[in-house]
Enzyme design. Structure first.
Site, mmCIF file in Angstrom:
data_model
loop_
_atom_site.group_PDB
_atom_site.id
_atom_site.type_symbol
_atom_site.label_atom_id
_atom_site.label_comp_id
_atom_site.label_asym_id
_atom_site.label_seq_id
_atom_site.Cartn_x
_atom_site.Cartn_y
_atom_site.Cartn_z
ATOM 1 N N GLU A 1 0.841 -1.208 0.000
ATOM 2 C CA GLU A 1 0.000 0.000 0.000
ATOM 3 C C GLU A 1 0.877 1.259 0.000
ATOM 4 O O GLU A 1 1.836 1.360 0.772
ATOM 5 C CB GLU A 1 -0.851 -0.025 1.277
ATOM 6 C CG GLU A 1 -1.809 1.142 1.434
ATOM 7 C CD GLU A 1 -2.538 1.106 2.779
ATOM 8 O OE1 GLU A 1 -2.048 0.426 3.711
ATOM 9 O OE2 GLU A 1 -3.581 1.763 2.900
ATOM 10 N N LYS B 1 -10.155 2.679 -1.842
ATOM 11 C CA LYS B 1 -10.285 2.043 -0.521
ATOM 12 C C LYS B 1 -11.574 2.482 0.165
ATOM 13 O O LYS B 1 -11.816 3.671 0.351
ATOM 14 C CB LYS B 1 -9.064 2.427 0.320
ATOM 15 C CG LYS B 1 -8.978 1.755 1.685
ATOM 16 C CD LYS B 1 -7.619 2.113 2.321
ATOM 17 C CE LYS B 1 -7.404 1.489 3.680
ATOM 18 N NZ LYS B 1 -6.026 1.782 4.183
ATOM 19 N N CYS C 1 -5.490 -2.858 2.371
ATOM 20 C CA CYS C 1 -5.205 -2.856 3.805
ATOM 21 C C CYS C 1 -6.439 -3.011 4.700
ATOM 22 O O CYS C 1 -6.933 -4.120 4.822
ATOM 23 C CB CYS C 1 -4.401 -1.614 4.183
ATOM 24 S SG CYS C 1 -3.511 -1.831 5.764
#
Lengths: 293, 293
Positions: free
Chosen positions: A54, A127, A166
């Site tokens: 990431e 995300k 993540c």
């Protein structure tokens, strides 16, 4: 019920996945150069899909609230995506990573890209789950808006992949959404570790939980899961490393060091997915639907 | 992101859970008597909530299609629920199990009950995910309709519990639905093992997956998960035993034998749930909703 007798083994259909576990230096250009060299090396060894951690381009700036860090964001397409797309094209590989995106709507996102062997942006995923640490050790919500477009599954070299990022990895719904969309491999570019002042016992429990929940996504959805993490110290944090690949049984078939930069080249037999979708038809049999809010 | 530093430890709030891992004999009356004795023994040791395996009253008849087995079904309330409710009342405990229900709509269900210390049926949950084995080693779909009412969370002795049943444990949505409804402890009465003719390697992988995915439900939802399984041979099947309790980190805090009948008495500190819901606020932060279809 009983565990199923496995169907007769079907013909193997393998793909080589490359994981670039790295620490990120201060200088973005240096990080990009290092990543490029490691991608080329993995491509030469036969990797077809290569994943970076990431926000690999910079240190993990989210540990501090500082408006100057917004200058690190860039448009997509933009300078870094152009460089990575070019590397993908020259080396005939697919590259997956996340970048700090400055969007045209004046919002900022943590955005995963799938860059195709033809040098195009094949998919863009923003995300969805943005961690907002109650202890103020890091503050992603200061920098990133939540993606609102849901998960994205895209075909690369005949394989369906879905990138998430993540903190998404703690949410079974994301993995389900990706698999319902056809994903065979879920990639999580990641930057996770522990506060160096944390008691060791807690860190061990949290590290265990991080692996368990991603292995469970592989089981629940009969898919492979690839987590690519940072490693090393960065301000308050010690990243866990231990990038890994889980097969659809939740078995870890490859795992990187907890302390060192390392490239992993992992052979995934995708025929296991079709076999398990017959034997453990969870996707077909589920009685709930998952929708983005 | 980083693993969180845990909030300051809050005051412990413990509850003793009893797991009755048993094999079921041919004679339902004998199974009920054995279960009753073991419940009483666990209650004397301090257990407040006691869980039996799935359909403990009979052998696992779903291995064969035989219309005569429908005669094993009973209404709820009915003879067995009356006996169990009376045991709960006399021993001031909550009992969780599953029974073969003959419903007034002329359908048959695999139904979990929560029987309160006051001797009442506090909750009734009908198994939603009915396995239908492609290899015809067992055929639950021949006997059971899928429950359509969704998950059920109910308060017993100040604790929110949600019962599900066996195959439900492979579906993260059920656990999420239960936790969103307030569950602190999810109970899975279970009858799972392997076909005795299966290769050992497959059985090991499947047994591992079974534990991993339930531990992940505990992590994703910051809850305790209790799986209570049968043990021993039954027709084609060898049940796994290994009934266990997972804490909200996905750590197995107690596990029973893989070969023997065994009672487990497990202390669960529920204060860990509130603590982790602050540190890992997955329930609050999720960007998907889960709805029964």
């Amino acid at each position: 019920m009983a565990a199923r007798e496995r169907s007769k083994k079907v013909k193997a259909r393998t793909v080589l996945i490359g994981l670039v576990q790295m620490r990120s230096r201060e200088n973005p250009a240096e990080n990009l150069t290092i990543a490029a060299h490691r991608i080329v090396a993995l491509a030469k060894r036969g990797a077809k899909i290569i994943c970076l951690p990431e926000l690999f381009l910079t240190p993990y700036f989210c540990q501090r609230r500082d408006k100057h860090f917004f200058a690190l964001a860039e448009p997509i397409p933009g300078p870094t995506s152009h460089v990575l797309a070019d590397i993908a094209r020259r080396n005939k590989v697919t590259i997956i990573t996340s970048l700090f995106e400055r969007a045209r709507n004046n919002k900022f996102y943590n955005t995963a890209l799938v860059l195709s062997p033809s040098g195009k942006i094949n998919a863009r995923y923003r995300k969805m789950h943005i961690p907002d640490d109650p202890h103020n050790y890091y503050d992603e919500a200061y920098y990133f808006s939540s993606g609102t477009q849901g998960t994205v599954t895209v075909r690369v070299g005949g394989i369906e992949v879905s990138p998430m990022i993540c903190w998404d990895q703690w949410f079974p719904e994301g993995a389900r959404s990706a698999a319902a969309g056809g994903a065979q491999i879920i990639f999580y570019p990641t930057a996770i570790g522990w506060q160096r002042e944390d008691p060791r016992g807690v860190n061990k429990a949290e590290h265990g939980a991080w692996q368990t929940i991603q292995r469970a996504h592989a089981i629940a959805n009969n898919v492979f899961v690839v987590a690519v993490n940072r490693v090393g110290k960065d301000d308050h944090l010690q990243f866990w490393g231990t990038s890994f690949v889980s097969d659809p049984y939740g078995a870890v078939i490859a795992k990187a060091s907890s302390t060192k930069e390392e490239d992993l080249l992992v052979n995934c037999d995708l025929s296991l997915i079709a076999q398990m979708r017959r034997d453990w038809p969870f996707l077909k049999a589920r009685r709930f639907s998952v929708r983005k809010q």
